[in-house]
Motif scaffolding. Structure first.
Motif, PDB file in Angstrom:
ATOM      1  N   ASN A 246       0.524  -1.170  -0.025  1.00  0.00           N
ATOM      2  CA  ASN A 246       0.277   0.175  -0.165  1.00  0.00           C
ATOM      3  C   ASN A 246       0.925   1.425  -0.327  1.00  0.00           C
ATOM      4  O   ASN A 246       0.594   1.700   1.375  1.00  0.00           O
ATOM      5  CB  ASN A 246      -0.791  -0.341   1.048  1.00  0.00           C
ATOM      6  CG  ASN A 246      -1.927   0.986   1.040  1.00  0.00           C
ATOM      7  OD1 ASN A 246      -1.894   1.688  -0.286  1.00  0.00           O
ATOM      8  ND2 ASN A 246      -3.066   1.399   2.496  1.00  0.00           N
ATOM      9  N   PRO A 247       1.377   2.085  -1.091  1.00  0.00           N
ATOM     10  CA  PRO A 247       2.896   2.778  -0.839  1.00  0.00           C
ATOM     11  C   PRO A 247       1.372   3.932  -0.660  1.00  0.00           C
ATOM     12  O   PRO A 247       1.025   4.052  -1.508  1.00  0.00           O
ATOM     13  CB  PRO A 247       3.754   2.759  -2.625  1.00  0.00           C
ATOM     14  CG  PRO A 247       2.444   1.398  -3.444  1.00  0.00           C
ATOM     15  CD  PRO A 247       1.884   0.942  -2.115  1.00  0.00           C
ATOM     16  N   SER A 248       2.494   4.682  -0.759  1.00  0.00           N
ATOM     17  CA  SER A 248       2.067   6.967  -0.121  1.00  0.00           C
ATOM     18  C   SER A 248       2.118   7.807  -1.477  1.00  0.00           C
ATOM     19  O   SER A 248       1.660   7.942  -2.370  1.00  0.00           O
ATOM     20  CB  SER A 248       1.818   7.123   0.783  1.00  0.00           C
ATOM     21  OG  SER A 248       1.511   6.271   2.113  1.00  0.00           O
ATOM     22  N   HIS A 249       3.571   6.802  -1.611  1.00  0.00           N
ATOM     23  CA  HIS A 249       4.557   8.315  -2.147  1.00  0.00           C
ATOM     24  C   HIS A 249       4.069   7.609  -3.875  1.00  0.00           C
ATOM     25  O   HIS A 249       4.297   6.534  -3.971  1.00  0.00           O
ATOM     26  CB  HIS A 249       6.109   8.513  -2.415  1.00  0.00           C
ATOM     27  CG  HIS A 249       6.335   9.483  -3.200  1.00  0.00           C
ATOM     28  ND1 HIS A 249       6.948   9.521  -4.186  1.00  0.00           N
ATOM     29  CD2 HIS A 249       6.887  10.713  -2.865  1.00  0.00           C
ATOM     30  CE1 HIS A 249       7.302  10.849  -4.309  1.00  0.00           C
ATOM     31  NE2 HIS A 249       7.412  11.548  -3.053  1.00  0.00           N
ATOM     32  N   PRO A 250       2.964   9.033  -5.090  1.00  0.00           N
ATOM     33  CA  PRO A 250       3.015   8.823  -6.149  1.00  0.00           C
ATOM     34  C   PRO A 250       4.058   8.127  -7.045  1.00  0.00           C
ATOM     35  O   PRO A 250       5.012   7.392  -7.743  1.00  0.00           O
ATOM     36  CB  PRO A 250       3.528   9.933  -6.740  1.00  0.00           C
ATOM     37  CG  PRO A 250       2.871  10.782  -5.418  1.00  0.00           C
ATOM     38  CD  PRO A 250       3.544  10.556  -4.577  1.00  0.00           C
ATOM     39  N   LEU A 312       2.889   9.938   8.191  1.00  0.00           N
ATOM     40  CA  LEU A 312       1.687   8.819   8.492  1.00  0.00           C
ATOM     41  C   LEU A 312       1.221   8.789   9.540  1.00  0.00           C
ATOM     42  O   LEU A 312      -0.122   8.429  10.221  1.00  0.00           O
ATOM     43  CB  LEU A 312       1.559   8.381   6.922  1.00  0.00           C
ATOM     44  CG  LEU A 312       1.802   8.903   5.405  1.00  0.00           C
ATOM     45  CD1 LEU A 312       1.893   8.121   4.494  1.00  0.00           C
ATOM     46  CD2 LEU A 312       1.108  10.152   5.670  1.00  0.00           C
ATOM     47  N   ALA A 313       1.945   7.402  10.490  1.00  0.00           N
ATOM     48  CA  ALA A 313       1.602   6.824  11.396  1.00  0.00           C
ATOM     49  C   ALA A 313       3.764   6.638  12.269  1.00  0.00           C
ATOM     50  O   ALA A 313       4.148   6.842  11.580  1.00  0.00           O
ATOM     51  CB  ALA A 313       0.775   5.738  11.188  1.00  0.00           C
ATOM     52  N   GLN A 314       3.021   5.792  13.606  1.00  0.00           N
ATOM     53  CA  GLN A 314       4.616   5.870  14.308  1.00  0.00           C
ATOM     54  C   GLN A 314       5.761   5.080  13.015  1.00  0.00           C
ATOM     55  O   GLN A 314       6.044   6.196  13.462  1.00  0.00           O
ATOM     56  CB  GLN A 314       4.072   4.787  14.475  1.00  0.00           C
ATOM     57  CG  GLN A 314       5.275   4.788  15.595  1.00  0.00           C
ATOM     58  CD  GLN A 314       5.768   5.337  17.302  1.00  0.00           C
ATOM     59  OE1 GLN A 314       4.628   6.132  17.360  1.00  0.00           O
ATOM     60  NE2 GLN A 314       6.738   5.488  17.579  1.00  0.00           N
ATOM     61  N   ARG A 317       6.708   7.469   7.534  1.00  0.00           N
ATOM     62  CA  ARG A 317       6.969   8.927   6.606  1.00  0.00           C
ATOM     63  C   ARG A 317       6.829   9.409   5.224  1.00  0.00           C
ATOM     64  O   ARG A 317       7.411   7.677   3.912  1.00  0.00           O
ATOM     65  CB  ARG A 317       8.087   9.456   6.563  1.00  0.00           C
ATOM     66  CG  ARG A 317       8.835   8.684   8.738  1.00  0.00           C
ATOM     67  CD  ARG A 317       9.588   9.827   8.850  1.00  0.00           C
ATOM     68  NE  ARG A 317      11.225   9.007   8.654  1.00  0.00           N
ATOM     69  CZ  ARG A 317      12.432   9.553   8.458  1.00  0.00           C
ATOM     70  NH1 ARG A 317      12.697  10.854   8.210  1.00  0.00           N
ATOM     71  NH2 ARG A 317      13.178   8.708   7.628  1.00  0.00           N
ATOM     72  N   VAL A 318       6.220  10.411   4.735  1.00  0.00           N
ATOM     73  CA  VAL A 318       6.434   9.957   3.017  1.00  0.00           C
ATOM     74  C   VAL A 318       6.810  11.694   3.129  1.00  0.00           C
ATOM     75  O   VAL A 318       6.619  12.499   3.482  1.00  0.00           O
ATOM     76  CB  VAL A 318       5.227  10.116   2.902  1.00  0.00           C
ATOM     77  CG1 VAL A 318       3.915  10.840   3.467  1.00  0.00           C
ATOM     78  CG2 VAL A 318       4.968   9.528   1.431  1.00  0.00           C
TER      79      VAL A 318
END
Ligand SMILES: Nc1ncnc2c1ncn2[C@@H]1O[C@H](COP(=O)(O)OP(=O)(O)OP(=O)(O)O)[C@@H](O)[C@H]1O
Ligand code: SF4
Ligand SMILES: [Mg+2]
Length: 324
Positions: A246-250, A312-314, A317-318
């Motif tokens: 579930n990657p966050s960065h584009p 984003l959570a503990q 990071r993004v």
């Protein structure tokens, strides 16, 4: 976190006389616990090897730390002198390269090559060093009766040579192994064996591991956490399973769109063609997000200044304006 290593705002430039300086690492910032296995993922030129070399104080001529710190067990390696660095290199932090043939002496028997590393760092008699060398070679899967211990490197397969290099890397019981594309030059079966070996040693010897790869599947097999690098910056940091699924960065999303294939022997074969466009010229970076020229989700602000870290959570990071 009880950290073994704290890389703080590390910024590295390459710039021989008369050349435009290249910003190979920019504000790289992360911590590593003593029992952690961390992956560095990114396409060619993203700064993975530069980071590995900086950690060992082995930047090539023309490369220099412009700012930042590398705290290792309370010592800032950026400010440390050559004597301190020599004591740490190979003894407390070991490096495993991509091409094992280049790391070994072609005219020296395997056991003697491990003995050489032991005697460079420890006061041992010849007999003690020989016994220790055989013990280490057994740790990486070579029993004395296998005959491998007395072989020369050219008599071994690529995977066997990489095992010898790993025996050298663990010889002084380091706290951290940095493995830079250690499976790239190997066939699929040997790739798997080396990854399993590194993972086992990480658990058995309780050493921290930084594993560098182009290939998300390699990291998925061996690490708990991944840092994704782009143009010398960390763009995403998170638990491996979560980041890969579930990657966050584009950028991470783009490079994982092709799934998680393992291509045999593949540094050159495997490029992230699923992210169209080219990385920016590190000698002429525009202000703003370094990924902006390739990002399908670019916004106006992305060209103005660089995104800061967003937690984003503990443990996730993004660096992207979408999350700020
Ligand atoms: N000795 C050097 N002199 C000048 N520039 C260099 C030097 N070594 C690396 N660079 C540049 O620094 C940037 C980062 O290179 P680096 O080798 O760290 O990337 P990498 O992520 O390890 O790439 P690869 O996946 O191809 O190994 C690149 O633009 C590269 O051209
Ligand atoms: S900051 Fe903007 S350009 Fe950079 S990755 Fe995020 S959306 Fe894309
Ligand atoms: Mg590299």
């Amino acid at each position: 976190m009880d950290s073994l290593l704290h890389v703080q705002n590390l910024t590295v430039r390459y710039g021989a006389d008369g050349q435009r300086p290249k910003s190979a690492l920019c504000d790289v910032d992360f911590e590593l616990a003593g029992d952690e296995a961390l992956g560095l993922l990114g396409e060619s030129g993203s700064g993975k090897t530069t980071l590995a070399l900086a950690l060992l104080g082995l930047l090539p001529p023309g490369g220099s730390v412009e700012r930042g710190a590398i705290w290792f067990r309370g010592t800032n390696l950026v400010a440390a002198g050559p004597r301190v660095l020599r004591k740490i290199q190979g003894a407390e932090i070991s490096l495993v390269h991509q091409e094992p043939a280049l790391a070994l002496n072609p005219v020296m028997r395997v056991a003697d090559q491990v003995i050489e590393v032991l005697r460079a760092h420890q006061h041992l008699t010849g007999q003690q060093a020989r016994a220790k060398s055989l013990e280490l070679l057994a740790e990486v899967g070579f029993a004395p009766e296998s005959g491998i211990t007395d072989a020369f490197p050219h008599q071994l397969s690529g995977g066997q040579r990489q095992r010898v290099v790993i025996a050298q890397a663990i010889a002084c019981r380091p706290a951290l192994i940095v493995a830079d594309e250690p499976t790239t030059a190997l066939d699929t079966a040997a790739q798997r064996e080396i990854l399993v070996l590194l993972r086992d040693l990480h658990h058995r010897m309780k050493l921290a591991l930084i594993l560098i790869s182009h290939d998300p599947a390699v990291l998925a097999a061996a690490v708990q956490r991944i840092l994704v690098m782009y143009a010398g910056r960390i763009v995403e940091d998170g638990p491996a399973a979560q980041l890969l699924q579930n990657p966050s960065h584009p950028y991470t999303r783009g490079l994982l769109r092709c799934g998680l294939p393992v291509i045999p022997g593949s540094a050159q074969a495997r490029r992230f063609d699923c992210v169209p466009g080219e990385p920016p010229d590190l000698a002429a970076l525009s202000p703003g997000c370094a990924f902006a020229s390739r990002c399908p989700e670019r916004m106006e602000v992305c060209g103005v200044c660089a995104p800061a870290e967003t937690r984003l959570a503990q443990a996730q990071r993004v660096w992207c304006f979408k999350y700020e």
